[in-house]
Every structure is written in C-alpha cells, then in structure tokens.
Design a protein around this motif. Structure first.
Motif, PDB file in Angstrom:
ATOM      1  N   ALA A 200       0.839  -1.198   0.000  1.00  0.00           N
ATOM      2  CA  ALA A 200       0.000   0.000   0.000  1.00  0.00           C
ATOM      3  C   ALA A 200       0.874   1.248   0.000  1.00  0.00           C
ATOM      4  O   ALA A 200       0.564   2.246  -0.652  1.00  0.00           O
ATOM      5  CB  ALA A 200      -0.923  -0.012   1.218  1.00  0.00           C
ATOM      6  N   ASN A 201       1.989   1.181   0.718  1.00  0.00           N
ATOM      7  CA  ASN A 201       2.996   2.249   0.718  1.00  0.00           C
ATOM      8  C   ASN A 201       4.304   1.609   0.289  1.00  0.00           C
ATOM      9  O   ASN A 201       4.949   0.894   1.062  1.00  0.00           O
ATOM     10  CB  ASN A 201       3.127   2.869   2.106  1.00  0.00           C
ATOM     11  CG  ASN A 201       4.134   4.013   2.151  1.00  0.00           C
ATOM     12  OD1 ASN A 201       4.926   4.189   1.231  1.00  0.00           O
ATOM     13  ND2 ASN A 201       4.104   4.800   3.223  1.00  0.00           N
ATOM     14  N   SER A 202       4.700   1.833  -0.943  1.00  0.00           N
ATOM     15  CA  SER A 202       5.862   1.135  -1.514  1.00  0.00           C
ATOM     16  C   SER A 202       7.185   1.512  -0.865  1.00  0.00           C
ATOM     17  O   SER A 202       8.208   0.874  -1.131  1.00  0.00           O
ATOM     18  CB  SER A 202       5.942   1.400  -3.023  1.00  0.00           C
ATOM     19  OG  SER A 202       6.130   2.788  -3.282  1.00  0.00           O
ATOM     20  N   SER A 203       7.177   2.528  -0.002  1.00  0.00           N
ATOM     21  CA  SER A 203       8.403   2.910   0.694  1.00  0.00           C
ATOM     22  C   SER A 203       8.608   2.115   1.975  1.00  0.00           C
ATOM     23  O   SER A 203       9.665   2.209   2.606  1.00  0.00           O
ATOM     24  CB  SER A 203       8.405   4.413   1.016  1.00  0.00           C
ATOM     25  OG  SER A 203       7.413   4.726   1.971  1.00  0.00           O
ATOM     26  N   ASN A 204       7.613   1.319   2.343  1.00  0.00           N
ATOM     27  CA  ASN A 204       7.702   0.522   3.569  1.00  0.00           C
ATOM     28  C   ASN A 204       8.416  -0.808   3.303  1.00  0.00           C
ATOM     29  O   ASN A 204       7.829  -1.889   3.414  1.00  0.00           O
ATOM     30  CB  ASN A 204       6.313   0.261   4.153  1.00  0.00           C
ATOM     31  CG  ASN A 204       5.734   1.470   4.835  1.00  0.00           C
ATOM     32  OD1 ASN A 204       6.436   2.455   5.094  1.00  0.00           O
ATOM     33  ND2 ASN A 204       4.446   1.431   5.132  1.00  0.00           N
ATOM     34  N   TYR A 205       9.679  -0.713   2.948  1.00  0.00           N
ATOM     35  CA  TYR A 205      10.461  -1.929   2.694  1.00  0.00           C
ATOM     36  C   TYR A 205      11.878  -1.732   3.213  1.00  0.00           C
ATOM     37  O   TYR A 205      12.335  -0.612   3.434  1.00  0.00           O
ATOM     38  CB  TYR A 205      10.490  -2.260   1.201  1.00  0.00           C
ATOM     39  CG  TYR A 205      11.474  -1.427   0.403  1.00  0.00           C
ATOM     40  CD1 TYR A 205      12.717  -1.944   0.030  1.00  0.00           C
ATOM     41  CD2 TYR A 205      11.183  -0.115   0.048  1.00  0.00           C
ATOM     42  CE1 TYR A 205      13.630  -1.174  -0.686  1.00  0.00           C
ATOM     43  CE2 TYR A 205      12.084   0.660  -0.663  1.00  0.00           C
ATOM     44  CZ  TYR A 205      13.307   0.126  -1.029  1.00  0.00           C
ATOM     45  OH  TYR A 205      14.212   0.891  -1.725  1.00  0.00           O
ATOM     46  N   THR A 206      12.550  -2.835   3.405  1.00  0.00           N
ATOM     47  CA  THR A 206      13.949  -2.799   3.803  1.00  0.00           C
ATOM     48  C   THR A 206      14.660  -3.995   3.178  1.00  0.00           C
ATOM     49  O   THR A 206      14.046  -5.039   2.937  1.00  0.00           O
ATOM     50  CB  THR A 206      14.108  -2.825   5.332  1.00  0.00           C
ATOM     51  OG1 THR A 206      15.479  -2.601   5.677  1.00  0.00           O
ATOM     52  CG2 THR A 206      13.659  -4.152   5.933  1.00  0.00           C
ATOM     53  N   VAL A 207      15.932  -3.818   2.907  1.00  0.00           N
ATOM     54  CA  VAL A 207      16.770  -4.901   2.372  1.00  0.00           C
ATOM     55  C   VAL A 207      17.811  -5.239   3.437  1.00  0.00           C
ATOM     56  O   VAL A 207      18.613  -4.384   3.822  1.00  0.00           O
ATOM     57  CB  VAL A 207      17.458  -4.492   1.057  1.00  0.00           C
ATOM     58  CG1 VAL A 207      18.335  -5.630   0.545  1.00  0.00           C
ATOM     59  CG2 VAL A 207      16.420  -4.108   0.010  1.00  0.00           C
ATOM     60  N   ILE A 208      17.775  -6.457   3.919  1.00  0.00           N
ATOM     61  CA  ILE A 208      18.655  -6.887   5.008  1.00  0.00           C
ATOM     62  C   ILE A 208      20.071  -7.121   4.487  1.00  0.00           C
ATOM     63  O   ILE A 208      20.272  -7.668   3.408  1.00  0.00           O
ATOM     64  CB  ILE A 208      18.112  -8.173   5.658  1.00  0.00           C
ATOM     65  CG1 ILE A 208      16.710  -7.927   6.246  1.00  0.00           C
ATOM     66  CG2 ILE A 208      19.066  -8.701   6.718  1.00  0.00           C
ATOM     67  CD1 ILE A 208      16.644  -6.837   7.293  1.00  0.00           C
TER      68      ILE A 208
END
Length: 285
Positions: A55-63
């Motif tokens: 829904a909010n494409s900025s709510n991600y992280t790459v470990i």
C-alpha cells in the motif's frame, strides 16, 4: 439523533487510518556476508518491482547480514532481528512480510521457532504476518555435504555457497535433519511456525545456448547449476532438491505452475525478475 451520531462515530473509527495495519516488506538474503544485498543479491529491478505491491511502496527494507554464520549466531539471526526491529520502529510496521531466499528461510525459521531465545525475538515474531520463502534450503542440500568434504564442488560452487563456511556446514542434509527434529519448527511431524510459511519451489535448470530464457540472471550461472544438478534429484533447481525446498511450511507454487511460459526457476533465477516471478510476488502481497 444520539443513535445517528453514535453510528457516525463508529463508522469513522472503522475507516480511521489508526485502525489499519501498516504493512512492511523485508528482503532477507541467503548464504553470504552481504553489505549491499540490494545490488549484489536481489538487484534493484527485482526489489523495486516487488515492493509496488505494498500500500505504501516505501515501507520496505533490504537486510544486510553475515549469513555465512550458523543461524543462531549474533552476526546472523542477531543482525537480522536488529535490522528488522529498527525497520519496524522507523515505519511503525505492525504487519511484516518476510521475503526470503535459500538459507535466509532457515534463519527466519530459527527466530520464529525460538521466540524465547533472545529478548529481541518476540517483537519480530509478533509483527510478522507471513513469510514468502523462495527456494528455501529447509532440508539442506547434498552439495553442502560435498563442499564440506572438500571435493571438486569447493571450487566450482564457491560463487553460490561461499565455500566451507559455518552456514554451508549447517546446510548439510544430516545437519538440517537434526535441526528440523530439535530446534526448528514447520517441517512434517513438528509444531507449526505460528505464521504462514509459503514456499516457491524451483524444479529445473535450462542452459541451452540458443534459448534466450537461459540468459535471465546470467547464463554462466545456468551452466554451473546445470552441472551440479547431475548430483541432485531430477526435480531440483541446481542447488536444492524440490523435496528440500518444500520441507517446511506449505508450497505456494512450483515454478512452472505460474511462471511466464511455464519456465523453470533455477536457484539463481528465483531471486531475480525472471519469468514474471517479481509480478507474481507483487500481486500476492
């Protein structure tokens, strides 16, 4: 009038953003010590495509962690929960989707299976809504046995396994059988993980030089995986048997069931935007 006002207030609360879950997505790499997993492991093409399903494409992280270590090691699971905890706090995430690949699925299963092992674990377990595991090495691989024994695979599979690291030792078939029967949940006869653990299984490797599909994610890797497939079952992705990939959780799909052109996914291709895999995951989340 009072009844009407009350109903209006209830309606406002029902649609209030405060009552809606904030979903986040974490990309959890496999074996290897990563410092730039976005570019070196997943590629921005894959990550940027998949995260559009949020829904909010900025709510991600790459470990980025040292997954050359045993899954319980501070540099592995400790690093993972630290980064996930920071992500949850920064974005106020209360519904966390973990997208893992290969050995990353084992490290996630370690955390979910042992919530009292570390005071940081419950926060991650409680926030996690589900895991999408791409080609997880849930039951290990005979190739890890081969590398640990120091034969020819040590040089030919260094790019994939990271040589004779603790993580490679951990993924030996006998070792994973022991962990699955004692420390890890989610496999047959063991307690469930408490969260959906959906797997994508890669079933074959194509490396025909005249076939353009063989070039997705790097033709040289397809050739190498086609070679190592000779030491695996007929159903394998060149690194893992299908039985290992499907040993924990439930199978979401086996590659040819959903990929564009019913193409197989090699172990390299299952972390790339090959044959609409990125679109399938994007739509799924």
């Amino acid at each position: 009038m009072k009844i009407s006002n009350t109903l209006m207030l209830l309606g406002l609360f029902a649609v209030s953003p405060l009552s809606q879950a904030v979903t986040g997505l974490a990309f959890v790499h496999g074996t290897g010590k990563q410092t730039d997993a976005l570019n070196d492991y997943w590629t921005s093409e894959f990550v940027n495509s998949v995260r559009q399903g949020l829904a909010n494409s900025s709510n991600y992280t790459v470990i980025n962690c040292d997954f050359d270590q045993y899954m319980w090691d501070e540099a592995a699971s400790g690093c993972l929960v630290n980064q996930l905890g920071q992500f949850i706090d920064a974005k106020n995430i209360d519904s966390l989707i973990l997208l893992t690949h290969s050995n990353g699925g084992n490290i996630v299963r370690w955390v979910l299976s042992n919530p009292t092992w570390d005071a940081r674990y419950p926060k991650i377990v409680n926030a996690t809504s589900r895991v999408i595991a791409l080609a997880p090495s849930s039951a290990g691989t005979p190739l890890a046995d081969a590398v640990s024994e120091g034969n020819v695979f040590e040089t030919s599979l260094g790019w994939l396994l990271g040589y004779d690291s603790d993580a490679v030792k951990q993924q030996q078939v006998g070792w994973m059988s022991y962990y699955n029967s004692t420390w890890l949940y989610g496999t047959s006869g063991r307690p469930g993980l408490g969260k959906p653990f959906e797997t994508v299984v890669g079933s074959d490797v194509d490396s025909a030089i005249w076939d353009s599909d063989s070039y997705c994610a790097g033709y040289q890797y397809q050739v190498a995986l086609e070679t190592t497939q000779n030491w695996l079952d007929s159903c394998s992705d060149g690194f893992l048997n299908c039985s290992s990939q499907s040993a924990a959780g439930t199978v979401w799909f086996t590659d040819k069931q959903k990929t564009a052109g019913a193409e197989p996914l090699s172990h390299q291709q299952s972390r790339r935007a090959c044959f609409k895999l990125d679109s399938l995951i994007r739509n799924h989340i």
